[in-house]
Design a protein around this motif. Structure first.
Motif, PDB file in Angstrom:
ATOM      1  N   ASP A 291      20.933  -3.633   7.379  1.00 56.48           N
ATOM      2  CA  ASP A 291      22.281  -4.196   7.495  1.00 56.48           C
ATOM      3  C   ASP A 291      22.293  -5.704   7.289  1.00 56.48           C
ATOM      4  N   GLY A 292      21.134  -6.293   6.997  1.00 56.08           N
ATOM      5  CA  GLY A 292      21.054  -7.719   6.717  1.00 56.08           C
ATOM      6  C   GLY A 292      21.176  -8.626   7.925  1.00 56.08           C
ATOM      7  N   LYS A 293      21.136  -8.053   9.140  1.00 53.62           N
ATOM      8  CA  LYS A 293      21.369  -8.864  10.345  1.00 53.62           C
ATOM      9  C   LYS A 293      20.079  -9.286  11.046  1.00 53.62           C
ATOM     10  N   LYS A 294      19.163  -8.363  11.257  1.00 53.99           N
ATOM     11  CA  LYS A 294      17.915  -8.643  11.985  1.00 53.99           C
ATOM     12  C   LYS A 294      18.211  -9.338  13.316  1.00 53.99           C
ATOM     13  N   THR A 295      18.855  -8.605  14.201  1.00 55.28           N
ATOM     14  CA  THR A 295      19.269  -9.168  15.487  1.00 55.28           C
ATOM     15  C   THR A 295      18.065  -9.464  16.376  1.00 55.28           C
TER      16      THR A 295
ATOM     17  N   LEU B 259      11.613   4.671  14.717  1.00 55.41           N
ATOM     18  CA  LEU B 259      12.719   4.196  13.874  1.00 55.41           C
ATOM     19  C   LEU B 259      14.073   4.446  14.552  1.00 55.41           C
ATOM     20  N   ILE B 260      14.228   5.613  15.161  1.00 53.99           N
ATOM     21  CA  ILE B 260      15.462   5.893  15.901  1.00 53.99           C
ATOM     22  C   ILE B 260      15.624   4.893  17.040  1.00 53.99           C
ATOM     23  N   ASP B 261      14.518   4.617  17.721  1.00 56.82           N
ATOM     24  CA  ASP B 261      14.517   3.629  18.801  1.00 56.82           C
ATOM     25  C   ASP B 261      14.966   2.263  18.285  1.00 56.82           C
TER      26      ASP B 261
ATOM     27  N   THR C  76      22.386  -1.021  20.269  1.00 52.25           N
ATOM     28  CA  THR C  76      23.316  -0.086  20.946  1.00 52.25           C
ATOM     29  C   THR C  76      23.859   1.046  20.090  1.00 52.25           C
ATOM     30  N   GLU C  77      23.835   0.951  18.754  1.00 54.91           N
ATOM     31  CA  GLU C  77      24.277   2.085  17.944  1.00 54.91           C
ATOM     32  C   GLU C  77      23.540   2.091  16.610  1.00 54.91           C
ATOM     33  N   ILE C  78      23.337   3.284  16.085  1.00 54.60           N
ATOM     34  CA  ILE C  78      22.595   3.447  14.836  1.00 54.60           C
ATOM     35  C   ILE C  78      23.595   3.666  13.701  1.00 54.60           C
ATOM     36  N   CYS C  79      23.424   2.949  12.593  1.00 54.77           N
ATOM     37  CA  CYS C  79      24.399   3.020  11.508  1.00 54.77           C
ATOM     38  C   CYS C  79      24.023   4.095  10.490  1.00 54.77           C
ATOM     39  N   ASP C  80      24.942   4.392   9.576  1.00 59.88           N
ATOM     40  CA  ASP C  80      24.724   5.438   8.572  1.00 59.88           C
ATOM     41  C   ASP C  80      23.546   5.104   7.651  1.00 59.88           C
TER      42      ASP C  80
ATOM     43  N   TYR D 273      17.635  12.527  18.022  1.00 62.99           N
ATOM     44  CA  TYR D 273      18.908  11.800  18.057  1.00 62.99           C
ATOM     45  C   TYR D 273      19.659  12.101  19.351  1.00 62.99           C
ATOM     46  N   ASP D 274      19.669  13.363  19.748  1.00 62.35           N
ATOM     47  CA  ASP D 274      20.379  13.762  20.962  1.00 62.35           C
ATOM     48  C   ASP D 274      19.767  13.086  22.191  1.00 62.35           C
ATOM     49  N   THR D 275      18.428  13.024  22.239  1.00 63.27           N
ATOM     50  CA  THR D 275      17.749  12.372  23.358  1.00 63.27           C
ATOM     51  C   THR D 275      18.072  10.884  23.397  1.00 63.27           C
TER      52      THR D 275
END
Length: 268
Positions: free
Chosen positions: A92-96, A178-180, A186-190, A214-216
């Motif tokens: 997403d180009g952010k690298k928070t 990667l999911i982590d 706080t949220e995972i993008c498409d 993902y559910d976990t």
């Protein structure tokens, strides 16, 4: 003329990276990158501090596998994982700060060397554009090349042909990390889900197991938000304490289930 210390490829006077293997020409920028510190005030304000620490401690079967061939295969994959993780947070180009902090923690928890982590940062910061139009296509090409590199590695290829299911826990641990990373802000993008799907498909990772991951992750996020909310209420202290303890037990249960899921992936 200078030459790459890693592969011997000729270098120009102004080259920052080897054109053949991507190794940094000098150590000065690597030292600069390693000396950078995260802002403590930023990391203390995370919405979900407990899962960030505990998820990062999920071992990726890189160091504790009892199967020698699988351990050798995992060792071959180890230097490649930071490039996967860093490419992922560039989507997403952010690298928070949260993503960079999580990236560092995951690398530490899975035994990635500090130099491999820094090399991934330097290489992809130099080779992936910040431009929104071109960034995603560049990452897609880089990801396909990395998948091909993994699949062509002699150790990985032999292990995949001889004991295909033995690799699934390793791949599962990488996908979970990667999911982590995706949920660290706080949220995972498409785009992040698409990146994970490409890897899962290339590795023939069971779709049901990926959906459970993902559910976990969603459950952990929800439990963590409840803890934050409880601590901000005006409920009596003993009531808050009991409810938080219950939430902690629920969180521990989720981590236990994800560890078992990773360990048992591919077992008939």
């Amino acid at each position: 003329m200078k030459f790459c210390t890693q592969c011997g490829h000729p270098l120009g006077d102004r080259d920052r990276f080897c054109a053949a293997c991507g190794t940094p020409v000098t150590e000065s920028k690597a030292e600069e990158a390693s000396s950078q510190k995260e802002n403590p005030s930023q990391t203390q304000e995370k919405i979900h501090p407990e899962p960030i620490e505990k998820i990062a401690n999920v071992k990726s079967f890189f160091t504790d596998s009892s199967d020698f061939d699988t351990w050798c295969c995992a060792s071959a994959l180890l230097p490649i994982t930071p490039t996967l993780y860093y490419m992922f947070i560039m989507l997403d180009g952010k690298k928070t700060p949260e993503e960079k902090n999580k990236f560092k923690k995951i690398c530490e928890s899975t035994g990635v060397s500090e130099q491999d982590r820094i090399n991934a940062i330097l290489y992809y910061d130099d080779h992936i554009t910040a431009d929104d139009t071109n960034r995603l296509p560049q990452i897609a090409v880089a990801l396909r090349e990395l998948i091909a590199k993994i699949q062509s590695d002699p150790g990985v290829r032999h292990q995949a042909e001889s004991h295909p299911n033995n690799l699934l826990p390793i791949y599962g641990a990488i996908l979970w990390n990667l999911i982590d990373l995706g949920y660290s802000d706080t949220e995972i993008c498409d785009e992040e889900k698409g990146f994970i799907s490409i890897l899962a498909e290339a590795w023939n990772f069971p779709k049901a197991d990926l959906l459970q991951m993902y559910d976990t992750a969603e459950t952990l996020m929800d439990l963590s938000r409840k803890k934050v909310w409880l601590k901000q209420t005006d409920l009596p202290y003993d009531v808050i304490t009991k409810k938080v303890e219950k939430l902690d037990r629920d969180i521990d249960h989720q981590f236990t289930s994800i560890k078992l899921l990773i360990a048992e992936t591919g077992i008939a």
